[in-house]
Design a protein around this motif. Sequence first.
Motif, mmCIF file in Angstrom:
data_model
loop_
_atom_site.group_PDB
_atom_site.id
_atom_site.type_symbol
_atom_site.label_atom_id
_atom_site.label_comp_id
_atom_site.label_asym_id
_atom_site.label_seq_id
_atom_site.Cartn_x
_atom_site.Cartn_y
_atom_site.Cartn_z
ATOM 1 N N THR A 167 33.991 43.317 33.604
ATOM 2 C CA THR A 167 34.951 43.053 34.677
ATOM 3 C C THR A 167 36.060 42.126 34.225
ATOM 4 O OG1 THR A 167 33.604 41.223 35.482
ATOM 5 C CG2 THR A 167 33.237 43.378 36.496
ATOM 6 N N GLY A 168 36.216 41.955 32.937
ATOM 7 C CA GLY A 168 37.369 41.190 32.448
ATOM 8 C C GLY A 168 37.024 39.818 31.946
ATOM 9 N N GLY A 169 35.794 39.608 31.494
ATOM 10 C CA GLY A 169 35.422 38.303 30.960
ATOM 11 C C GLY A 169 35.394 37.245 32.038
ATOM 12 N N VAL A 170 34.649 37.501 33.113
ATOM 13 C CA VAL A 170 34.607 36.586 34.246
ATOM 14 C C VAL A 170 34.050 35.238 33.819
ATOM 15 C CG1 VAL A 170 33.580 36.187 36.508
ATOM 16 C CG2 VAL A 170 34.314 38.467 35.875
ATOM 17 N N GLU A 227 39.836 38.047 40.125
ATOM 18 C CA GLU A 227 40.139 38.909 41.254
ATOM 19 C C GLU A 227 40.373 40.338 40.814
ATOM 20 O OE1 GLU A 227 43.335 39.222 44.951
ATOM 21 O OE2 GLU A 227 43.479 37.619 43.467
ATOM 22 N N LYS A 228 39.761 41.254 41.542
ATOM 23 C CA LYS A 228 39.987 42.674 41.320
ATOM 24 C C LYS A 228 40.938 43.158 42.407
ATOM 25 C CE LYS A 228 37.409 46.998 40.697
ATOM 26 N NZ LYS A 228 36.051 47.603 40.691
ATOM 27 N N PRO A 229 41.960 43.956 42.083
ATOM 28 C CA PRO A 229 42.872 44.441 43.115
ATOM 29 C C PRO A 229 42.109 45.104 44.259
ATOM 30 C CG PRO A 229 43.702 45.002 40.941
ATOM 31 C CD PRO A 229 42.321 44.452 40.748
ATOM 32 N N VAL A 230 42.493 44.773 45.489
ATOM 33 C CA VAL A 230 41.752 45.284 46.642
ATOM 34 C C VAL A 230 41.774 46.806 46.682
ATOM 35 C CG1 VAL A 230 42.077 43.199 48.008
ATOM 36 C CG2 VAL A 230 43.763 45.036 48.153
ATOM 37 N N TRP A 253 32.998 43.618 46.253
ATOM 38 C CA TRP A 253 33.624 42.458 46.881
ATOM 39 C C TRP A 253 34.054 41.467 45.816
ATOM 40 C CZ3 TRP A 253 30.797 38.012 45.840
ATOM 41 C CH2 TRP A 253 29.462 38.202 45.462
ATOM 42 N N SER A 254 34.913 40.544 46.189
ATOM 43 C CA SER A 254 35.325 39.450 45.303
ATOM 44 C C SER A 254 35.251 38.150 46.091
ATOM 45 C CB SER A 254 36.763 39.658 44.802
ATOM 46 O OG SER A 254 36.840 40.789 43.966
#
Length: 332
Positions: free
Chosen positions: A14-17, A32-35, A43-44
């Motif tokens: 998910t992008g190196g959270v 944040e992931k685009p809604v 969910w975020s």
Amino acid sequence: MKEGKITRRRLLATGGVAALIAANGGSFAQTEKPVTDLKPGEWSWYPERALDGPVAVLVSLADQLAFVYRNGIRIGVSTVSTGRKGYKTPTGVFSVLRKEKLHHSKAYNNAAMPDSQFFFGGCALHAGGLPGYPSSHGCVHLPKAFADLVFGVTHNGTPVIVTNSRSGIGSLSHAGLVLTNSDLQAVETMTGNVAGKNLPRDKDGERDDAFAIIVSSADRRLIALKNGKEFISADIGIEHPRLPLGTHVYLLQGVNPATHVYDWIAIGLGTGRETAVDVQREIAVTARLVIPPDVYGQIARELHPGATMMLTDLPAHPETRSATDFVIMRNS
């Protein structure tokens, strides 16, 4: 983020959270992931953006999304499932006045409703099924982990705003909002009462009153409610009465006692975009209200961070407030 086991591989995918332990129960703060990219059940949550302040929950029926704001800053977004045909989730402005960690429905075979936050009759925010389309009996279903996080940050009187389209949100500062700028004595009185107050608590044995104000241009009347019950009802004046007020919702963040400036959150219902709030227009419409001085004093004693105010062109009598298209501070 989907429910279920969180693995290192999933986090990296998910992008190196960066996993940060947030203040509310050790939840993950995420990238944040685009809604528009959220899939059913995703969910975020990023509470570190605003660690305290009044919370508002905005639900978009068209988008099947719920947005959580604290101090006017989005701290979470989730996919939802709302009421299916014949059981539509009511639209309007509501308040959470009852929360149950593990509720069971009397109407539907004792079905479990974890993390229930009731906002209209038996309708609640709670953990439930998320098939990707409206499927509930009127409630707003949330992913289980997200429902638990939201349950932990809301307060007595948290507004739940349900609209067909996405609603905008913005911040504004004003000497009183429900007062004229020239009425400095009243402003100072209200400031003194609000300063030092906290958000209403909702824990057993620690419950504080939630305060809300409704102004109706149709009735030319101000009604104030404490925990959903009418507390003040007074005639008011409206400058340029032939012009509509429109529908406006405000949530009080707090007050600066040195400058006597109130910080409010303005919520534009059904604007279609989160940022579509004209701050100057929101302030200008309140300047048209002519409220009797004695009513100021009553408001001053009750106003607190997290208090809500709504302006509407609809009638505000109890029969109208209980209709599914206009509900303010409805207790279940």
